[in-house]
Design an enzyme around this catalytic site. Structure first.
Site, short mmCIF file in Angstrom:
data_model
loop_
_atom_site.label_atom_id
_atom_site.label_comp_id
_atom_site.label_asym_id
_atom_site.label_seq_id
_atom_site.Cartn_x
_atom_site.Cartn_y
_atom_site.Cartn_z
N TRP B 323 50.22 10.79 -86.69
CA TRP B 323 51.28 10.36 -87.61
C TRP B 323 51.12 11.09 -88.94
O TRP B 323 52.10 11.48 -89.58
CB TRP B 323 51.20 8.85 -87.83
CG TRP B 323 52.16 8.34 -88.88
CD1 TRP B 323 53.44 7.93 -88.68
CD2 TRP B 323 51.92 8.20 -90.29
NE1 TRP B 323 54.02 7.54 -89.86
CE2 TRP B 323 53.10 7.71 -90.88
CE3 TRP B 323 50.82 8.46 -91.13
CZ2 TRP B 323 53.23 7.45 -92.24
CZ3 TRP B 323 50.95 8.21 -92.48
CH2 TRP B 323 52.14 7.71 -93.01
N HIS B 324 49.85 11.30 -89.35
CA HIS B 324 49.62 11.92 -90.66
C HIS B 324 50.09 13.37 -90.69
O HIS B 324 50.65 13.82 -91.69
CB HIS B 324 48.13 11.86 -91.02
CG HIS B 324 47.73 10.52 -91.54
ND1 HIS B 324 47.42 9.48 -90.71
CD2 HIS B 324 47.62 10.05 -92.81
CE1 HIS B 324 47.11 8.42 -91.45
NE2 HIS B 324 47.24 8.73 -92.72
N GLY B 325 49.82 14.08 -89.65
CA GLY B 325 50.21 15.48 -89.70
C GLY B 325 50.20 16.09 -88.33
O GLY B 325 49.46 15.65 -87.44
N PHE B 476 53.48 14.05 -95.39
CA PHE B 476 53.52 13.32 -94.12
C PHE B 476 54.88 12.65 -93.99
O PHE B 476 55.14 11.83 -93.24
CB PHE B 476 52.39 12.30 -94.04
CG PHE B 476 51.04 12.93 -94.33
CD1 PHE B 476 50.72 14.18 -93.82
CD2 PHE B 476 50.11 12.29 -95.11
CE1 PHE B 476 49.50 14.77 -94.09
CE2 PHE B 476 48.88 12.87 -95.39
CZ PHE B 476 48.58 14.11 -94.88
#
Lengths: 354, 476
Positions: B323-325, B476
């Site tokens: 999800w972050h990157g 993000f």
């Protein structure tokens, strides 16, 4: 009475907080106080043993030595057998963008020592904004005391026909009057210097006034529009903020082709004077106007050209002026310092190896 | 538009007075909606369309979900919402990542699939608002929430500018009722809002950005730096990301309070956690609770035995990392945290984890300090993968730590790390032991005003002279 107490409490807590934050800004190396002192002979010079940081373009964490010039220094008295080279120049040579170990002087000292089989020390006497007239004055009045085997004067068009001279209200410089070179010390009487001297104890102790001073520079340079309005500001350049100052770098090919400003006679005389003294060399920082190159060469000083260094880098797809991390063009980057230091070994080795 | 830019202050100077002058919830909500779209379009107006698509789809899916009784139809409707939101994420955030991974795999088998690449940029905050709006439809599907009948309220819920681009990822059941009763903020909200703004700007600008300047240089060209400097860079990054993100969250909450809206807390002094489970209850709370409620529990949570619990933890954190990157380094970051959580769960079994220091004597304090240091060390390792440009860079750091090479600047770097770290610990201890994010308001009003004024003077001076850095989580 209650209101007065409230105001007093407000003022005291605000002041204490400001002082605490000022202290923290310094120990965390976010913002150092002013690192200069106003010297009577040389104008602003580094305070002895001052430490400071810089973050524009590159990352600098360093300071001045106990003799007041940048980097780890050496005392005036030379160690027998040591080769000593002095550097004179402006902010490019000063190198407030790299650690000392990445400065070209370190590569020069290391590789030259290996070549000559003798210890080599390279002392950096450059100052930001210096032009040839400032360099000459600094050299004659100060650097000669250090008895260098060789002094390299880093020159470009701007140094000979100063478009950005060190502030004459703050710095002495060499002038040519009545057929003689002499030092102009009018700065000693300037109001700006008097104000500076009055503020010096505060400016050299606290970091916040320095931030205020930086803000004045932003306003003065007209960059406040970019600061306030971001990309809505007229004639917006790159980035969403502020860059302090401008870096006077190489001229474009079209600018080089045009005739430059008339060369002041003092520049010619200074070059001749330096050549006459010996143990000096001119390092032409990059492509300069042909007329200016002729003047330097005709002075009789040995000349080292750096243009081939930059051409070589560009041929390899490297940009000596580009800073990847901050996305700016400016002073020489790490790769440029390394290549230049190694190049200078070959160029100046013969001058000090005799 | 960055919070830490003067254009944002100008934006606020227009938005706030008009908001206070307007009467009635509908007018205020409409005004904030316009302001939120202006805020987002300052970055790139074209991506407002994505925001609008998510909003329209989920508004009508929510109503249809509520009206439908047939379970199959309800599932289909939920799939529509998830497909649209995750589809937007997949195209704009993950397509090139997976395409590149496929290309590498194909290349290793001698095949060429170079055509798989989209020339697109990542819309700011896309991961935040898609998760926020998905929680709305999922909660309606689970019959935990009634849909709103006001499109403006819902559109504002999705695009509310204080938390649009980096959270906190709010739940509709918290934020929609706040929007539905928009009015004047109370005096307490105003004073708390200003205090949160002050602390937030201090953390973001003077700690986060100042650390970030060093971190960017060290991670930008690590080959130039020696072992102690690389370690300092890593520690400073752990400080930067916390100061940056918690500062942003403070500013978001403070701004919301000035508009009479309460947002959830996103951080509760995570670096004072004595174990990894506690850390995840204190770090990015709005995301960790989202992942718990909508992913971990959906996978079965801890209801299907120990083995499945560990797998669920690992899966949740792997996806949380992604999800972050869109990079494998983020997956490793999430995987390491999943592993830590699973091991910790294995060790503690069914015992409850204390949520703070319970002082029962010097031994308890020593144990707590040991736990805090240990937790910070294992978290520090994960930050390396989070910040490194790729695995090669992460290995380079680890190699330099293993083959330690001293630096002439060790003392300087140590001083810098201690100064930044000390300031963060100081601020966290104030919050931890007063149990308040607005501890400054516990002082007399004049003293609180004095501190806040002084802090903001320094913040503004710094902002005026230094290039603003984007919030780390904007990407993000």
């Amino acid at each position: 009475m209650t209101a007065l107490k409230g105001i007093l409490l407000f003022a005291v807590t605000a002041l204490v907080t400001l002082l605490f934050l000022d202290f923290w800004l310094q120990v965390a190396e976010i913002q150092p106080p002013l690192e200069n002192r106003a010297d009577e002979g040389l104008g602003p010079v580094y305070r002895d043993n001052v430490r400071f940081s810089r973050f524009s373009e590159g990352f600098f964490l360093g300071g001045a030595n106990e003799w007041g010039y940048l980097g780890r220094g050496a005392p005036r008295e030379r160690t027998p057998g040591t080769v000593r080279i002095a550097l004179m120049g402006d902010s490019f040579v000063l190198g407030h963008t790299v650690f000392e170990r990445h400065h070209f002087k370190k590569y020069l000292a290391r590789d030259l020592a290996a070549t000559l089989g003798r210890p080599v020390e390279v002392l950096n006497f450059a100052r930001a904004d210096y032009c040839l007239w400032n360099m000459h004055q600094h050299y004659v009045d100060y650097v000669l005391e250090w008895d260098p085997d060789l002094t390299l004067f880093f020159l470009s068009d701007g140094d000979l026909t100063p478009g950005y001279p060190a502030d004459p209200a703050m710095y002495p410089y060499t002038e040519y009057v009545d057929g003689l070179l002499r030092t102009n010390r009018d700065f000693l009487q300037s109001g700006k210097r008097r104000l500076y001297l009055r503020l010096e104890p505060v400016l050299t102790t606290l970091a916040l006034p320095r931030l205020g001073f930086n803000l004045l520079k932003v306003i003065d340079s007209g960059q406040w529009q970019g600061m306030l309005l971001g990309k809505l500001a007229p004639e917006w350049g790159a980035g969403d903020g502020v860059q302090l100052g401008e870096v006077p770098g190489p001229l474009s090919a079209s600018a080089l082709a045009k005739p430059g400003p008339v060369l002041p006679e003092v520049s010619v005389r200074v070059l001749e004077d330096l050549a006459g003294r010996g143990r000096v060399a001119a390092v032409i920082q990059w492509e300069v106007r042909p007329t200016n190159r002729d003047v330097i060469v005709d002075s009789g000083m040995p000349v080292v050209e750096l243009a081939p260094v930059w051409a070589g880098m560009e041929a390899r797809g490297e940009d000596p002026w580009w800073w990847d991390v901050t996305g700016q063009r400016g002073h020489w980057n790490h790769a440029a310092h390394r290549v230049m230091g190694e190049w200078l070994v070959g160029e100046v080795g013969g001058m000090v190896g005799r | 538009m960055f919070f830490n830019s003067f254009i944002f202050f100008i934006f606020l100077a227009i938005v706030l007075p008009v908001f206070y002058l307007l009467r009635g919830q509908r007018q205020k909500a409409s005004w904030l909606l316009i302001a939120s779209y202006v805020f987002y379009s300052y970055w790139d107006w074209r991506f407002c369309s994505l925001l609008l698509i998510s909003t329209v789809v989920d508004f009508f899916v929510g109503r249809a979900l509520h009206a439908a009784d047939d379970e199959t139809r309800r599932k289909r409707l939920l799939w529509v919402s998830c497909a649209v939101n995750l589809g937007i994420l997949a195209v704009f955030k993950y397509f090139n990542f997976f395409a590149a991974s496929i290309q590498e795999t194909a290349a290793s088998m001698g095949m060429n699939v170079d055509f798989l690449h989209l020339n697109i940029i990542l819309p700011v905050g896309i991961s935040f608002y898609t998760f926020q709006t998905m929680s709305y439809t999922i909660d309606i599907y689970r019959r935990k929430l009634e849909p709103t009948h006001s499109f403006i309220d819902f559109a504002l819920f999705v695009s509310f500018f204080p938390q649009l681009v980096a959270g906190p990822i709010e739940r509709a059941r918290n934020l929609l009722p706040e929007i539905a009763r928009l009015g004047k903020p109370t005096r307490t909200q105003v004073s708390e809002g200003l205090a949160l703004l002050t602390v937030g700007f201090f953390k973001k600008v003077l700690i986060g950005d100042a650390c970030g300047r060093i971190v960017d240089h060290i991670f930008g060209q690590p080959e130039l730096y020696k072992s102690p400097e690389l370690l300092a860079g890593l520690i400073l990054f752990s400080i930067q990301i916390y100061a940056d993100f918690s500062g942003y969250s403070n500013i978001a909450r403070g701004l919301a309070k000035l508009l009479g809206i309460e947002l959830m807390k996103n951080f509760e002094q995570p670096y004072l956690s004595a174990n990894i489970t506690e850390f995840w209850r204190r770090w990015h709370i709005s995301l960790s609770s989202w992942l718990r409620d909508y992913l971990y529990i959906s996978l079965g949570g801890n209801r299907r035995g120990n083995g499945r619990t560990y797998i669920n933890l690992l899966t949740t954190m792997l996806l949380g990392g992604l999800w972050h990157g869109a990079a494998w380094t983020f997956v490793v970051w999430g995987g390491l945290h999943g592993l830590y959580l699973a091991v910790h769960k294995m060790v503690i079994g069914d015992r409850k984890v204390a949520d703070r220091l319970a002082y029962t004597g010097p031994a308890s304090a020593v144990k707590w300090v040991g736990g805090v240091i240990g937790t910070n060390l294992i978290v520090l390792l994960t930050w390396l993968f989070f910040r490194a440009a790729d695995f090669d860079q992460a290995w380079y750091f680890l190699d330099q730590f293993a083959h330690w090479q001293g630096s002439e600047l060790s003392g300087r770097f140590l001083g810098i790390v201690l100064s930044f770290g000390g300031m963060m610990v100081f601020l966290d201890c104030l919050e931890y032991f007063t149990r308040s994010h607005v501890w400054v308001l516990k002082l007399r009003p004049a003293a609180a005003a004095g501190i806040c004024t002084a802090v903001m003077i320094v913040v503004l001076l710094f902002m005026a002279t230094v290039e603003p850095m984007p919030f780390v989580y904007f990407q993000f």
